[in-house]
Design a protein around this motif. Sequence first.
Motif, mmCIF file in Angstrom:
data_model
loop_
_atom_site.group_PDB
_atom_site.id
_atom_site.type_symbol
_atom_site.label_atom_id
_atom_site.label_comp_id
_atom_site.label_asym_id
_atom_site.label_seq_id
_atom_site.Cartn_x
_atom_site.Cartn_y
_atom_site.Cartn_z
ATOM 1 N N PRO A 34 -5.543 27.651 15.755
ATOM 2 C CA PRO A 34 -6.092 26.459 16.413
ATOM 3 C C PRO A 34 -5.210 25.867 17.511
ATOM 4 O O PRO A 34 -5.686 25.020 18.284
ATOM 5 N N ASP A 35 -3.962 26.295 17.596
ATOM 6 C CA ASP A 35 -3.073 25.770 18.641
ATOM 7 C C ASP A 35 -3.066 26.634 19.901
ATOM 8 O O ASP A 35 -2.396 26.282 20.886
ATOM 9 N N LEU A 36 -3.788 27.743 19.880
ATOM 10 C CA LEU A 36 -3.756 28.674 21.003
ATOM 11 C C LEU A 36 -5.053 28.579 21.813
ATOM 12 O O LEU A 36 -6.140 28.833 21.281
ATOM 13 N N PRO A 37 -4.972 28.244 23.102
ATOM 14 C CA PRO A 37 -6.170 28.293 23.952
ATOM 15 C C PRO A 37 -6.663 29.738 24.079
ATOM 16 O O PRO A 37 -5.895 30.654 24.372
ATOM 17 N N VAL A 38 -7.967 29.917 23.857
ATOM 18 C CA VAL A 38 -8.602 31.233 23.950
ATOM 19 C C VAL A 38 -9.632 31.149 25.067
ATOM 20 O O VAL A 38 -10.534 30.307 25.028
ATOM 21 N N THR A 39 -9.506 31.997 26.081
ATOM 22 C CA THR A 39 -10.343 31.847 27.274
ATOM 23 C C THR A 39 -11.162 33.090 27.574
ATOM 24 O O THR A 39 -10.772 34.215 27.252
ATOM 25 N N PHE A 40 -12.294 32.845 28.213
ATOM 26 C CA PHE A 40 -13.117 33.891 28.813
ATOM 27 C C PHE A 40 -13.357 33.458 30.248
ATOM 28 O O PHE A 40 -13.749 32.309 30.510
ATOM 29 N N GLN A 41 -13.102 34.341 31.205
ATOM 30 C CA GLN A 41 -13.236 33.942 32.595
ATOM 31 C C GLN A 41 -13.707 35.100 33.471
ATOM 32 O O GLN A 41 -13.458 36.269 33.174
ATOM 33 N N LEU A 115 3.186 25.901 26.470
ATOM 34 C CA LEU A 115 2.534 27.210 26.569
ATOM 35 C C LEU A 115 3.217 28.002 27.684
ATOM 36 O O LEU A 115 3.283 27.540 28.828
ATOM 37 N N ASN A 116 3.721 29.176 27.363
ATOM 38 C CA ASN A 116 4.529 29.870 28.382
ATOM 39 C C ASN A 116 4.253 31.365 28.531
ATOM 40 O O ASN A 116 4.930 32.041 29.302
ATOM 41 N N ARG A 117 3.279 31.894 27.814
ATOM 42 C CA ARG A 117 2.953 33.307 27.986
ATOM 43 C C ARG A 117 1.518 33.566 27.546
ATOM 44 O O ARG A 117 0.922 32.758 26.838
ATOM 45 N N SER A 118 1.011 34.711 27.977
ATOM 46 C CA SER A 118 -0.398 35.001 27.740
ATOM 47 C C SER A 118 -0.581 36.465 27.367
ATOM 48 O O SER A 118 0.202 37.330 27.777
ATOM 49 N N ARG A 119 -1.628 36.712 26.576
ATOM 50 C CA ARG A 119 -2.073 38.069 26.265
ATOM 51 C C ARG A 119 -3.514 38.187 26.753
ATOM 52 O O ARG A 119 -4.358 37.364 26.400
ATOM 53 N N GLY A 120 -3.800 39.202 27.550
ATOM 54 C CA GLY A 120 -5.155 39.321 28.069
ATOM 55 C C GLY A 120 -5.521 40.747 28.398
ATOM 56 O O GLY A 120 -4.661 41.633 28.437
ATOM 57 N N PHE A 121 -6.816 40.984 28.640
ATOM 58 C CA PHE A 121 -7.273 42.323 29.010
ATOM 59 C C PHE A 121 -8.563 42.242 29.813
ATOM 60 O O PHE A 121 -9.313 41.277 29.729
ATOM 61 N N HIS A 122 -8.765 43.304 30.620
ATOM 62 C CA HIS A 122 -10.014 43.432 31.393
ATOM 63 C C HIS A 122 -11.192 43.602 30.441
ATOM 64 O O HIS A 122 -11.103 44.295 29.430
ATOM 65 N N LEU A 123 -12.314 43.027 30.816
ATOM 66 C CA LEU A 123 -13.590 43.378 30.205
ATOM 67 C C LEU A 123 -14.402 44.244 31.170
ATOM 68 O O LEU A 123 -15.065 45.186 30.765
ATOM 69 N N MET A 137 -0.054 31.367 24.578
ATOM 70 C CA MET A 137 0.792 31.062 23.419
ATOM 71 C C MET A 137 1.935 30.121 23.785
ATOM 72 O O MET A 137 2.479 30.203 24.891
ATOM 73 N N PRO A 138 2.329 29.252 22.850
ATOM 74 C CA PRO A 138 3.496 28.403 23.075
ATOM 75 C C PRO A 138 4.791 29.169 22.796
ATOM 76 O O PRO A 138 4.774 30.232 22.166
#
Length: 386
Positions: A34-41, A115-123, A137-138
């Motif tokens: 619940p503390d991590l922003p989860v995004t779709f863009q 918050l200082n780093r991110s994990r992401g991938f192409h769709l 993530m913080p």
Amino acid sequence: MEDLQQLLINRMYSTVVTGKGLDDILAPIAEKYPDLPVTFQVQCLTQNNYYHFSALNVDSAYNELIAEFIQFNPFPKLLQSVSSDQLVYSERFLSQQQLEQNEFYNNVLKGRDNLNRSRGFHLHRQGSDVALAAVTMPARFQGTEDEELCNLLERIQPHYQNAFSLFLKLEAQKRNVDQHTFWLEQIPSAAFILDHGFHIALSNQKGRALLQKSRFLYADRSNNLATNHRMYTNNMENLLLQCRTQKIPVGPFPLGCETPTQPLISYVPLTVLEQDTNDVEPFLKNWSPVLAVILDPTDHPVSKEMLIQKIWGATNREADIAQMLIRGFSLKETASTLNMSYNTARNHIAGLTSKADMKSQSELISSLTATLSRMPETVRAPAPTD
């Protein structure tokens, strides 16, 4: 964690198949963390312009900050340097020192639990436009939790990409013009749906007959509406370009010189088939359907009332009312002359205005007047020859 993985995979495909939005597919991850922003863009990587952005585990104030500084977000551009099957670890491309010099970090991320780093991938990626999913993530999110989440994202990534591809296919099918065969056959002239360029996606029976008998118009090997007449080609191209760029009905105009026997062509943008702008609009934007109607005056005798019916699909009553308005009668006078109530006459002309895709009665009458002025009082077919 395996249960969460299976839940996510099932959720991806069920969401796509049932036609629900894409924003909440990763909601189970948002609930677990619940503390991590989860995004779709969906965005343009080169311009950092966003077509669509949604985030879970954030409040309205955070969303407002994101909207204000989103053009400075450094994370999405990292995807430009990785392949579509990779999970992006932002700290491998962006040092903490570089991050701290960024406006997005200082105005948006730093004040929210650092918050200082991110994990992401192409769709999906098409040119510079990309759809992606990411979790931010913080600094304190380390160790086992971090490792478990990254492993989960790597395992669900190919499934999410497949589900997104399926979503695009289903969206494209919604725009398939084949479902519109019935109303196309109701048009009393040769009619074609051009989905891109001059490509004929669909035609009615009169359209197919016209292409078989015409000396100038035909369907080429790629099923494009084509002509071997240079003037026809120029007029068709210019009018179609005007219709598509301005998104307005164009014509009817003569294909060549203005003569009583010259075919007339009109284009209408099929706004009724266009979908509301959605999450994946950048990947479907080349689809620009236009209705092309070609009237051959030599088909049979046509009065001006019949022309109104033939070109605009008017009923007998609509054509009668329109013709009287063209002659200068008021709607009240027209209703009295045709022995109908004022409201009935108003409803008839409103129906014709809608069919012609005009904004007002005055615009309709101006268009009808301009078109009919090009035609003689009665157009007759040439006498048959032995």
